[in-house]
Motif scaffolding. Structure first.
Motif, mmCIF file in Angstrom:
data_model
loop_
_atom_site.group_PDB
_atom_site.id
_atom_site.type_symbol
_atom_site.label_atom_id
_atom_site.label_comp_id
_atom_site.label_asym_id
_atom_site.label_seq_id
_atom_site.Cartn_x
_atom_site.Cartn_y
_atom_site.Cartn_z
ATOM 1 N N THR A 1 0.837 -1.195 0.000
ATOM 2 C CA THR A 1 0.000 0.000 0.000
ATOM 3 C C THR A 1 0.872 1.245 0.000
ATOM 4 O OG1 THR A 1 -1.679 -1.179 1.235
ATOM 5 C CG2 THR A 1 -1.822 1.202 1.225
ATOM 6 N N ARG A 2 0.527 2.185 -0.854
ATOM 7 C CA ARG A 2 1.275 3.444 -0.921
ATOM 8 C C ARG A 2 0.686 4.435 0.077
ATOM 9 N NH1 ARG A 2 0.327 6.938 -5.659
ATOM 10 N NH2 ARG A 2 0.909 8.837 -4.666
ATOM 11 N N LEU A 3 1.513 5.022 0.918
ATOM 12 C CA LEU A 3 1.040 6.006 1.885
ATOM 13 C C LEU A 3 0.649 7.293 1.183
ATOM 14 C CD1 LEU A 3 3.709 5.561 4.696
ATOM 15 C CD2 LEU A 3 1.372 4.695 4.653
ATOM 16 N N THR B 1 0.517 11.184 0.536
ATOM 17 C CA THR B 1 1.457 12.268 0.812
ATOM 18 C C THR B 1 0.845 13.577 0.341
ATOM 19 O OG1 THR B 1 2.537 11.944 -1.316
ATOM 20 C CG2 THR B 1 3.502 10.808 0.562
ATOM 21 N N GLY C 1 -2.846 9.150 10.784
ATOM 22 C CA GLY C 1 -2.666 7.985 9.932
ATOM 23 C C GLY C 1 -3.864 7.833 9.019
ATOM 24 N N TRP C 2 -3.889 6.736 8.313
ATOM 25 C CA TRP C 2 -4.982 6.517 7.373
ATOM 26 C C TRP C 2 -5.178 5.019 7.165
ATOM 27 C CZ3 TRP C 2 -4.695 4.036 2.629
ATOM 28 C CH2 TRP C 2 -3.412 3.651 2.252
ATOM 29 N N SER C 3 -6.323 4.672 6.598
ATOM 30 C CA SER C 3 -6.607 3.296 6.219
ATOM 31 C C SER C 3 -7.561 3.326 5.030
ATOM 32 C CB SER C 3 -7.229 2.526 7.386
ATOM 33 O OG SER C 3 -8.450 3.123 7.767
#
Length: 50
Positions: free
Chosen positions: A2-4, A6, A31-33
């Motif tokens: 998974t690409r974070l 930005t 953070g994220w999901s």
């Protein structure tokens, strides 16, 4: 993998990304999901000190 997400560069015409710079500047942690329903998009969470 998974690409974070930005922050997008200033002036980037795409929708989204630029607001993460604000989240990063104000939040102590963040953070994220991926969306729980499997649809496109993501859920972003942040913890901010009072």
């Amino acid at each position: 993998m998974t690409r974070l997400p930005t922050p997008a560069p200033e002036g980037d015409p795409r929708d989204g990304g630029r607001r993460l710079m604000l989240v990063e500047a104000l939040a102590g942690r963040w953070g994220w999901s991926p969306r729980a329903d499997g649809d496109l998009g993501k859920t972003v969470w942040a913890e901010c000190a009072l």
